[in-house]
Design a protein around this motif. Structure first.
Motif, PDB file in Angstrom:
ATOM      1  N   UNK A 137       0.791  -1.217   0.000  1.00 34.01           N
ATOM      2  CA  UNK A 137       0.000   0.000   0.000  1.00 34.01           C
ATOM      3  C   UNK A 137       0.829   1.276   0.000  1.00 34.01           C
ATOM      4  N   UNK A 138       2.136   1.155   0.241  1.00 29.68           N
ATOM      5  CA  UNK A 138       3.008   2.331   0.249  1.00 29.68           C
ATOM      6  C   UNK A 138       4.034   2.291  -0.886  1.00 29.68           C
ATOM      7  N   UNK A 139       4.482   1.087  -1.245  1.00 28.18           N
ATOM      8  CA  UNK A 139       5.494   0.929  -2.286  1.00 28.18           C
ATOM      9  C   UNK A 139       4.863   0.329  -3.540  1.00 28.18           C
ATOM     10  N   UNK A 140       5.391   0.711  -4.701  1.00 30.22           N
ATOM     11  CA  UNK A 140       4.937   0.156  -5.968  1.00 30.22           C
ATOM     12  C   UNK A 140       6.145  -0.211  -6.828  1.00 30.22           C
ATOM     13  N   UNK A 141       6.168  -1.466  -7.261  1.00 27.28           N
ATOM     14  CA  UNK A 141       7.241  -1.919  -8.144  1.00 27.28           C
ATOM     15  C   UNK A 141       6.734  -1.904  -9.581  1.00 27.28           C
TER      16      UNK A 141
END
Length: 118
Positions: free
Chosen positions: A66-70
């Motif tokens: 919910x905070x990081x996106x790859x």
């Protein structure tokens, strides 16, 4: 020569954002899954995020969900990690990793430091 080179680390305040990038060379990037790992001082290296070779599948450690996106761009041979709402506990050296079912861990980058501090 197989190479993964990370960039984009730095110092950021809690709640801030950073975008890490990893540039790949020396192998067929689009045939490999990619991951980000991190290692904080005095701790073991831990999994952060995974993206499949086509970019269609991703998964995340619970601590960053919910905070990081790859994401990845196979044409540019890069994988990125967009990090938002950063917390003090996100401070670590972040490593890029290439892997495939028949190779296991194929390559590692040298790491980029992320420091979250007020």
């Amino acid at each position: 020569q197989v190479q993964l080179v990370e960039s984009g680390g730095g110092l950021v305040q809690p709640g801030g954002s950073l975008r890490l990038s990893c540039a790949a060379s020396g192998f067929t990037f689009s045939n490999f899954d990619m991951r980000w790992y991190r290692q904080a001082p005095g701790k073991e290296r831990e999994f952060v995020a995974h993206i499949g070779s086509t970019g269609r599948s991703t998964n995340y450690a619970d601590s960053v969900k919910g905070r990081f996106t790859i994401s990845r761009d196979n044409a540019k041979r890069t994988v990125s990690l967009e990090m938002n709402s950063l917390k003090l506990e996100d401070t670590a050296v972040y490593y890029c990793n290439a892997r495939r079912y028949d190779f296991g861990n194929y390559a590692w980058g040298q790491g980029t430091q992320v420091t979250v501090s007020s």
